[in-house]
Design a protein around this motif. Sequence first.
Motif, PDB file in Angstrom:
ATOM      1  N   THR A 166      -9.626  53.242  65.822  1.00  0.00           N
ATOM      2  CA  THR A 166     -10.374  52.182  65.220  1.00  0.00           C
ATOM      3  C   THR A 166      -9.504  51.446  64.405  1.00  0.00           C
ATOM      4  OG1 THR A 166     -12.067  53.960  64.810  1.00  0.00           O
ATOM      5  CG2 THR A 166     -12.117  52.260  63.151  1.00  0.00           C
ATOM      6  N   ASP A 187     -16.668  50.221  68.455  1.00  0.00           N
ATOM      7  CA  ASP A 187     -16.026  51.227  67.900  1.00  0.00           C
ATOM      8  C   ASP A 187     -16.884  52.564  68.051  1.00  0.00           C
ATOM      9  OD1 ASP A 187     -14.240  52.872  66.721  1.00  0.00           O
ATOM     10  OD2 ASP A 187     -14.501  52.048  64.910  1.00  0.00           O
ATOM     11  N   GLU A 188     -17.004  53.256  68.926  1.00  0.00           N
ATOM     12  CA  GLU A 188     -17.659  54.401  68.975  1.00  0.00           C
ATOM     13  C   GLU A 188     -19.156  54.056  68.856  1.00  0.00           C
ATOM     14  OE1 GLU A 188     -16.605  58.141  67.460  1.00  0.00           O
ATOM     15  OE2 GLU A 188     -14.539  57.715  67.084  1.00  0.00           O
TER      16      GLU A 188
HETATM   17 MG    MG Z   1     -12.598  55.912  64.674  1.00  0.00          MG
END
Ligand code: MG
Lengths: 266, 241
Positions: free
Chosen positions: A57, A180-181
């Motif tokens: 991240t 991000d995810e």
């Molecule tokens: Mg992360």
Amino acid sequence: MLISDYIIRVDREGDRLIELKNIKKSFKKNPVLKGVDLKVNKGEVLVIVGPSGSGKTTLLRCVNYLERPDEGTISVDGFSVEGKNASKKDILNLRRKTAMVFQHYNLFKNKTVLENVMEGLLVAKKMKAPEARNISMDLLQKVGLGEKINDYPTQLSGGQQQRVGIARALALNPSAILFDEPTSALDPEMVGEVLSIMKKIAGEGMTMVIVTHEIDFARDAADHVVFMADGVIVEQGPPKDVLSHPKHERTKQFLKRLVREPEYEI
Amino acid sequence: MAIIDFKFALEQVPEVLKGVPWTLTIAIVAMIFGVLFGLLIALCRIYKIPVLNQLSILYISFIRGTPLIVQLYVFFYGVPVLLGYLNPRLGLSIEADNISPLIYALVAYTINTAAYQAEIFRSSINATSAGQMEAAYSVGMTTAQGLYRIILPQAIVIALPNLGNLFINLIKATSLAFAVKVVEILAISKIIANDGYRFLEMYLVASIIYWVICLVCEIIFSKLEKKMGRFEARMDLKAPA
Ligand SMILES: [Mg+2]
Ligand SMILES: Nc1ncnc2c1ncn2[C@@H]1O[C@H](COP(=O)(O)OP(=O)(O)O)[C@@H](O)[C@H]1O
């Protein structure tokens, strides 16, 4: 064998869009990125995998400067920023090159679905409202939310919110979209609808950098996979290499654990 | 003679009502300027602007740590002294005596209420999630644009209940404006009471007028909360637990 290796190498040296050089970042005394280099070509889908806490991240957020690196250079689409001493103007210009899709969607709570998508066009692109509305409506149709344009984010399911997030990113017509995810906060039955839209976008040639734990998606959609652990890139290459025939012990362990996971749920 | 002379009380109502515009003027004007200054002070504190941040902390601490009536007296007696000091140095000639009591009251109540509003806005801005500003950045907004278009509209909705309370307290606090020689609801009531020795009647009249004003304000604020918070999934509108 040799030839295919050669072709891949040539591919990787094609049209460079994003280039991170020697990115370092610590939180307090905790080194999170320990000198990361990353290259993303135009039109490429690059997937970053790795254990939680490995700095994925943070790395992604350095690309659009939501995180200020302690060291290193960030280049996006011909625009370079020196990590540490970027001016406000540099940061703004860098940010306007990319768009981001967040794990928790981060839709503007005080704006309707349509306004969420229009916002960047009106403010950053200084577009006139009717034009912004047309673009946004088209994109919302594309992600299957043409009926929901006047709802507020709290009225939508997670999957719907994330699709708005993707439409909001697409509207900016960015050089690249950072994910991000994007599916990890979703209920399992909504993961598919988001991944299939991402595949569609990838098919249209959008450059994408995706942090995800969806290994099947990575195998299927990625052009290039990066495995990170402890703030460094351990291994990278085409998905069939990194995900199916990993060379490094850390990668093998990580993938084994991911594959084994469902067994525990029974 | 009745213990409470209702007839007398009723007859005096129109006279006391003449104080209402003063009360409302002070409360509304102070509230509006308080929003402006309160927001600026809150932002100085949140973004830790050097010097201004420390000054803000000091100012808020002083205002919250001293009674309003003492602040009013300090202001009322302090301004002439301040003008006496500033006039020759800045080449001005502002006579303290020529400043109307209303101006004194408006400035003093603004100074007071802005401190409280700064704290309300600071906590409500902090209560918006960090992801909102990040999303604003990610679509290419500047900090100012993100604040104006995304964060503040959300923060104001969070702040609204507290702002409503503050405004009602402000209305009640205008009853101290006699300290700077403004003749509002309470002052008029006192004057009439003194003339006719009808203290209880006049204080009852005053209290009912304050009460009605506050009730109306509460209704207005709760309507405002509903209207402005339309994007929120509210606890009391959700399905039963
Ligand atoms: Mg992360
Ligand atoms: N804002 C922050 N402040 C302090 N530590 C942080 C912050 N963000 C991330 N970290 C730390 O940095 C490390 C890497 O985090 P992150 O980049 O989120 O990893 P990943 O996304 O791979 O799970 C973690 O140990 C995390 O606790």
